[in-house]
Design a protein around this motif. Structure first.
Motif, PDB file in Angstrom:
ATOM      1  N   THR A   1     117.408  76.909  82.347  1.00 45.00           N
ATOM      2  CA  THR A   1     116.219  77.241  81.574  1.00 45.00           C
ATOM      3  C   THR A   1     115.915  76.085  80.634  1.00 45.00           C
ATOM      4  OG1 THR A   1     116.712  79.609  81.655  1.00 45.00           O
ATOM      5  CG2 THR A   1     115.159  78.879  79.977  1.00 45.00           C
ATOM      6  N   LEU A   2     114.789  75.437  80.875  1.00 43.60           N
ATOM      7  CA  LEU A   2     114.398  74.261  80.100  1.00 43.60           C
ATOM      8  C   LEU A   2     113.374  74.660  79.050  1.00 43.60           C
ATOM      9  CD1 LEU A   2     113.989  71.780  83.095  1.00 43.60           C
ATOM     10  CD2 LEU A   2     116.045  72.236  81.735  1.00 43.60           C
ATOM     11  N   ASN A   3     113.553  74.170  77.847  1.00 38.98           N
ATOM     12  CA  ASN A   3     112.702  74.524  76.713  1.00 38.98           C
ATOM     13  C   ASN A   3     111.711  73.398  76.423  1.00 38.98           C
ATOM     14  OD1 ASN A   3     111.548  75.279  74.290  1.00 38.98           O
ATOM     15  ND2 ASN A   3     113.462  75.955  73.369  1.00 38.98           N
ATOM     16  N   ARG A   4     110.436  73.652  76.693  1.00 36.26           N
ATOM     17  CA  ARG A   4     109.423  72.626  76.469  1.00 36.26           C
ATOM     18  C   ARG A   4     109.325  72.227  74.995  1.00 36.26           C
ATOM     19  NH1 ARG A   4     105.888  75.947  80.007  1.00 36.26           N
ATOM     20  NH2 ARG A   4     105.757  74.960  82.069  1.00 36.26           N
ATOM     21  N   ALA A   5     109.522  73.178  74.103  1.00 38.64           N
ATOM     22  CA  ALA A   5     109.370  72.888  72.678  1.00 38.64           C
ATOM     23  C   ALA A   5     110.384  71.851  72.202  1.00 38.64           C
ATOM     24  CB  ALA A   5     109.511  74.175  71.860  1.00 38.64           C
ATOM     25  N   ASP A   6     111.571  71.832  72.786  1.00 39.79           N
ATOM     26  CA  ASP A   6     112.615  70.893  72.380  1.00 39.79           C
ATOM     27  C   ASP A   6     112.365  69.484  72.903  1.00 39.79           C
ATOM     28  OD1 ASP A   6     113.984  72.811  70.975  1.00 39.79           O
ATOM     29  OD2 ASP A   6     115.389  73.271  72.596  1.00 39.79           O
ATOM     30  N   ALA A   7     111.873  69.383  74.126  1.00 37.15           N
ATOM     31  CA  ALA A   7     111.703  68.061  74.745  1.00 37.15           C
ATOM     32  C   ALA A   7     110.612  68.133  75.810  1.00 37.15           C
ATOM     33  CB  ALA A   7     113.019  67.587  75.356  1.00 37.15           C
ATOM     34  N   PRO A   8     109.354  68.221  75.401  1.00 35.76           N
ATOM     35  CA  PRO A   8     108.272  68.432  76.374  1.00 35.76           C
ATOM     36  C   PRO A   8     108.162  67.353  77.438  1.00 35.76           C
ATOM     37  CG  PRO A   8     107.394  67.848  74.205  1.00 35.76           C
ATOM     38  CD  PRO A   8     108.848  68.152  74.019  1.00 35.76           C
ATOM     39  N   CYS A   9     108.362  66.094  77.063  1.00 44.32           N
ATOM     40  CA  CYS A   9     108.209  65.011  78.041  1.00 44.32           C
ATOM     41  C   CYS A   9     109.348  65.022  79.055  1.00 44.32           C
ATOM     42  CB  CYS A   9     108.141  63.661  77.329  1.00 44.32           C
ATOM     43  SG  CYS A   9     106.697  63.479  76.242  1.00 44.32           S
ATOM     44  N   ALA A  10     110.566  65.289  78.582  1.00 51.15           N
ATOM     45  CA  ALA A  10     111.718  65.358  79.485  1.00 51.15           C
ATOM     46  C   ALA A  10     111.608  66.554  80.420  1.00 51.15           C
ATOM     47  CB  ALA A  10     113.013  65.425  78.686  1.00 51.15           C
ATOM     48  N   VAL A  11     111.223  67.696  79.885  1.00 49.82           N
ATOM     49  CA  VAL A  11     111.100  68.904  80.709  1.00 49.82           C
ATOM     50  C   VAL A  11     110.006  68.722  81.755  1.00 49.82           C
ATOM     51  CG1 VAL A  11     110.465  71.347  80.692  1.00 49.82           C
ATOM     52  CG2 VAL A  11     112.021  70.446  78.954  1.00 49.82           C
ATOM     53  N   HIS A  12     108.882  68.146  81.350  1.00 53.72           N
ATOM     54  CA  HIS A  12     107.785  67.906  82.289  1.00 53.72           C
ATOM     55  C   HIS A  12     108.236  66.972  83.408  1.00 53.72           C
ATOM     56  CE1 HIS A  12     103.778  67.489  83.834  1.00 53.72           C
ATOM     57  NE2 HIS A  12     103.676  66.230  83.474  1.00 53.72           N
ATOM     58  N   SER A  13     109.022  65.974  83.063  1.00 52.50           N
ATOM     59  CA  SER A  13     109.536  65.032  84.063  1.00 52.50           C
ATOM     60  C   SER A  13     110.471  65.734  85.042  1.00 52.50           C
ATOM     61  CB  SER A  13     110.277  63.889  83.370  1.00 52.50           C
ATOM     62  OG  SER A  13     110.891  63.030  84.319  1.00 52.50           O
ATOM     63  N   LEU A  14     111.417  66.512  84.529  1.00 53.93           N
ATOM     64  CA  LEU A  14     112.353  67.218  85.412  1.00 53.93           C
ATOM     65  C   LEU A  14     111.626  68.193  86.329  1.00 53.93           C
ATOM     66  CD1 LEU A  14     115.240  67.977  82.882  1.00 53.93           C
ATOM     67  CD2 LEU A  14     115.305  66.353  84.779  1.00 53.93           C
ATOM     68  N   GLU A  15     110.651  68.901  85.769  1.00 54.24           N
ATOM     69  CA  GLU A  15     109.887  69.853  86.574  1.00 54.24           C
ATOM     70  C   GLU A  15     109.124  69.141  87.682  1.00 54.24           C
ATOM     71  OE1 GLU A  15     106.709  73.498  85.781  1.00 54.24           O
ATOM     72  OE2 GLU A  15     106.832  71.845  84.357  1.00 54.24           O
ATOM     73  N   THR A  16     108.524  67.996  87.351  1.00 50.96           N
ATOM     74  CA  THR A  16     107.766  67.234  88.338  1.00 50.96           C
ATOM     75  C   THR A  16     108.681  66.685  89.427  1.00 50.96           C
ATOM     76  OG1 THR A  16     106.120  66.603  86.676  1.00 50.96           O
ATOM     77  CG2 THR A  16     106.226  65.264  88.670  1.00 50.96           C
ATOM     78  N   LEU A  17     109.819  66.144  89.041  1.00 52.37           N
ATOM     79  CA  LEU A  17     110.766  65.606  90.015  1.00 52.37           C
ATOM     80  C   LEU A  17     111.288  66.705  90.942  1.00 52.37           C
ATOM     81  CD1 LEU A  17     112.794  63.174  87.708  1.00 52.37           C
ATOM     82  CD2 LEU A  17     111.118  62.546  89.455  1.00 52.37           C
ATOM     83  N   ALA A  18     111.608  67.855  90.371  1.00 53.67           N
ATOM     84  CA  ALA A  18     112.114  68.963  91.186  1.00 53.67           C
ATOM     85  C   ALA A  18     111.072  69.419  92.195  1.00 53.67           C
ATOM     86  CB  ALA A  18     112.529  70.123  90.283  1.00 53.67           C
ATOM     87  N   SER A  19     109.817  69.443  91.782  1.00 51.70           N
ATOM     88  CA  SER A  19     108.755  69.905  92.686  1.00 51.70           C
ATOM     89  C   SER A  19     108.551  68.966  93.860  1.00 51.70           C
ATOM     90  CB  SER A  19     107.438  70.053  91.905  1.00 51.70           C
ATOM     91  OG  SER A  19     106.927  68.784  91.526  1.00 51.70           O
ATOM     92  N   GLN A  20     108.984  67.717  93.719  1.00 51.59           N
ATOM     93  CA  GLN A  20     108.846  66.738  94.800  1.00 51.59           C
ATOM     94  C   GLN A  20     110.137  66.569  95.606  1.00 51.59           C
ATOM     95  OE1 GLN A  20     106.439  63.097  93.794  1.00 51.59           O
ATOM     96  NE2 GLN A  20     106.560  63.909  91.706  1.00 51.59           N
ATOM     97  N   GLY A  21     111.131  67.393  95.317  1.00 46.00           N
ATOM     98  CA  GLY A  21     112.383  67.311  96.070  1.00 46.00           C
ATOM     99  C   GLY A  21     113.256  66.136  95.701  1.00 46.00           C
TER     100      GLY A  21
END
Length: 241
Positions: free
Chosen positions: A93-113
């Motif tokens: 469970t990733l918390n956007r409030a703590d690190a929005p740029c890092a979470v957005h990056s991980l989410e994007t990378l995961a979506s691309q496999g």
């Protein structure tokens, strides 16, 4: 409204004043009612709930991937990713409030496999206790070909004193290894670890997932492939939600 209409022409002065007063009261009630009952569209964004991230190219990616967009990055809510490891799933469970740029990056990378088919390449069993993942090359030097600034607010909140080395990363914590140089590498803390607050905290894993990681750690480090874990730690897939 047309103030020259005939009904108003025939009204005496007192009636005209009373009518205007009634009209003003009714108008005020209608306006107030609209303000109270209207609601934003479902896809609208509340002020202050987005930010801009800068993802800077750092070289060739370890695996082909498109960098995330740095505009309108959400700063609230959670992102849930389930990593399938050989012993079982690890729900992150990733918390956007703590690190929005890092979470957005991980989410994007995961979506691309990006993480699919990669192995968690580093295990530490002394001093600090983490399992590190996120490098398709398996060398500890690979990444997505971009980096971004470290978001350290949540990491510094772990500190109990003024010294930077007095910060306890509790078991179950997920943190970025070095977002500025590696971009995609993260580690999972499987036992409370004392570290400097230089590793951005992005979230936590579930209790069952912690047992999975602790099971991998219990097998120790591979003697012929240090610092890789001896137990299989490949990521079969990552599922969002």
């Amino acid at each position: 409204m047309n103030t020259h209409s005939r009904p108003w022409d025939r009204a005496h002065a007192g009636g005209r004043h009373r009518a205007w007063a009634v009209l003003l009261v009714v108008t005020s009630v209608l306006v107030a009612g609209c303000a109270q009952t209207s609601s934003p569209a479902s896809d609208s964004v509340a002020p202050g709930s987005i930010t801009t991230c800068q993802y800077t190219p750092t070289g060739r990616p370890a695996k082909a991937v498109d960098p995330p967009s740095g505009t309108s990055v959400a700063t609230s809510g959670n992102v849930v990713l389930t990593f399938s490891l050989p012993p079982g799933p690890v729900v992150m469970t990733l918390n956007r409030a703590d690190a929005p740029c890092a979470v957005h990056s991980l989410e994007t990378l995961a979506s691309q496999g990006f993480f699919t088919g990669t192995s968690c390449h580093r295990l530490t069993t002394q001093g600090i206790f983490v399992l590190q993942c996120g490098d398709p090359s398996g060398t500890g030097r690979g990444g997505p070909g971009y980096g971004f600034a470290s978001e350290l607010g949540a990491a510094k909140a772990l500190c109990s004193g003024e010294k930077d080395d007095s910060c306890v990363y509790p078991r179950g914590t997920v943190a970025m290894a070095d977002p500025e140089t590696t971009g995609s590498q993260f580690f999972i803390v499987y036992q409370d670890s004392l570290m400097a607050p230089t590793y951005p905290v992005v979230g936590t894993i579930d209790t069952k997932g912690l047992s999975v990681v602790r099971g991998i750690a219990a097998r120790g480090i591979a003697p012929d492939a240090s610092p890789s874990p001896a137990a299989p730690a490949s990521i079969a897939q990552v599922v969002a939600g």
